[in-house]
Scaffold this active site. Structure first.
Site, mmCIF file in Angstrom:
data_model
loop_
_atom_site.group_PDB
_atom_site.id
_atom_site.type_symbol
_atom_site.label_atom_id
_atom_site.label_comp_id
_atom_site.label_asym_id
_atom_site.label_seq_id
_atom_site.Cartn_x
_atom_site.Cartn_y
_atom_site.Cartn_z
ATOM 1 N N LEU A 1 0.818 -1.218 0.000
ATOM 2 C CA LEU A 1 0.000 0.000 0.000
ATOM 3 C C LEU A 1 0.853 1.269 0.000
ATOM 4 O O LEU A 1 1.901 1.328 0.637
ATOM 5 C CB LEU A 1 -0.919 0.001 1.225
ATOM 6 C CG LEU A 1 -1.859 -1.211 1.348
ATOM 7 C CD1 LEU A 1 -2.786 -1.038 2.553
ATOM 8 C CD2 LEU A 1 -2.676 -1.447 0.084
ATOM 9 N N HIS B 1 -3.469 4.180 -2.344
ATOM 10 C CA HIS B 1 -4.464 3.306 -1.701
ATOM 11 C C HIS B 1 -5.134 4.023 -0.525
ATOM 12 O O HIS B 1 -6.339 3.871 -0.301
ATOM 13 C CB HIS B 1 -3.789 2.033 -1.165
ATOM 14 C CG HIS B 1 -3.174 1.176 -2.231
ATOM 15 N ND1 HIS B 1 -1.818 1.076 -2.418
ATOM 16 C CD2 HIS B 1 -3.756 0.375 -3.156
ATOM 17 C CE1 HIS B 1 -1.582 0.239 -3.428
ATOM 18 N NE2 HIS B 1 -2.728 -0.194 -3.889
ATOM 19 N N SER C 1 2.795 4.079 -7.514
ATOM 20 C CA SER C 1 2.585 2.694 -7.930
ATOM 21 C C SER C 1 3.470 1.799 -7.076
ATOM 22 O O SER C 1 4.594 2.185 -6.719
ATOM 23 C CB SER C 1 2.970 2.533 -9.402
ATOM 24 O OG SER C 1 3.111 1.168 -9.721
#
Ligand code: PAF
Length: 288
Positions: free
Chosen positions: A36, A40, A189
């Site tokens: 995460l 997120h 990412s």
């Protein structure tokens, strides 16, 4: 502060969710594969605006990886993920095992067309979206959330899931959340951790070229001319470019890039890119 609780079975998940829903609380699901980052956490925060309870699933889904894509390389950081979700005040982690999700004899896959067959990610990862759609469909029927949140970073995935939820009457409202970027523009990412310092610097070219192309197109440059220049610059920076495409933002269908912006802009447009640098494949997209 106590850590966010974890359930590992569908039965335990349903007991928690139905308890909340019977008490009149709305439940949001944030599906993830862990590792995460702030992108997120933005999904969790967005969920809070629509629901009283937030469930985050953490499951590295083997069926969305092709044999050539290294499933074992996918980062697994469960303890750190749990700490971040505790800080973000998520209510529950659903972290099923592979046999819980795919019991022996598992034989069903969601079959897709439309945005899943747009010739973007699907052209380079043909087994990816059937794997994503099947696991997301399972997560929806397991959790039965009122809504689910997905990042715009995986824009084609967002369109695929939105169409699937509508087409199969899954009863889940899909909410797309804008991409979270590093201060220099790189889209967050879980794959960014694989970039060397030099590749990390080069990676900025993707967002900059997309922005440049979008600005030029809006200012009246023929889209194909702007796209060709951006493709040339991305390849010149050292990327192996899979695609840089201007598409209809809803259907992801190709648009006539030889026509002027005024005739194209009757519908929202999206610029989407995928390119590899070293061993890392990056995707990104922006609205035009
Ligand atoms: O975007 C992801 O992390 C995954 O594709 C998802 C939606 C959790 C399905 O495994």
């Amino acid at each position: 502060m106590p850590q966010v609780p974890i359930v590992r079975t569908v039965k335990a998940l349903r007991a928690r969710v139905s308890g909340w829903q019977s008490a009149g609380e709305r439940v949001a699901l944030v599906p993830t594969m862990g590792a995460l980052h702030a992108g997120h956490i933005a999904l969790v925060m967005a969920g809070r605006r629509h629901a009283q309870r937030i469930v985050v699933s953490i499951f590295v889904n083997p069926t969305q990886f092709a044999p050539s894509e290294d499933l074992s390389r996918y980062p697994r950081t469960f303890a750190a993920d749990r700490a971040k979700l505790t800080d973000a005040r998520a209510d529950l982690i659903f972290a099923p095992t592979v046999p819980e999700m795919y019991p022996d004899g598992f034989a069903t896959t969601v079959s897709l067309t439309g945005p899943a067959a747009a010739g973007l990610e699907d052209a380079f990862r043909p087994t990816h979206f059937p794997g994503v759609a099947t696991v997301v469909c399972k997560l929806f029927t397991q959790c039965r959330p009122d809504l689910a949140l997905f990042g715009e970073k995986d824009y084609q995935q967002l369109q695929v899931v939105t169409h699937m939820a509508r087409d199969l009457d899954l009863g889940v409202r899909i909410i797309g959340v804008p991409t979270v970027r590093e201060p220099d523009g790189l889209a967050m990412s879980s794959r960014n951790r694989f970039l060397t310092p030099v590749e990390r610097q080069t990676a900025l070219v993707l967002h900059r070229q997309m922005q440049g192309a979008a600005t030029a197109i809006r200012a009246g440059t023929e889209p194909e001319t702007a796209l060709s220049a951006a493709r040339f610059a991305i390849a010149g920076a050292g990327f192996a470019l899979d695609y840089l495409e201007l598409r209809d933002a809803g259907t992801l269908a190709p648009v006539n890039t030889k026509s002027g912006f005024a005739s194209l802009a009757t519908r929202p447009l999206r610029l989407l890119v995928a390119a590899s640098i070293g061993t890392t494949r990056l995707i990104d997209n922006i609205g035009v």
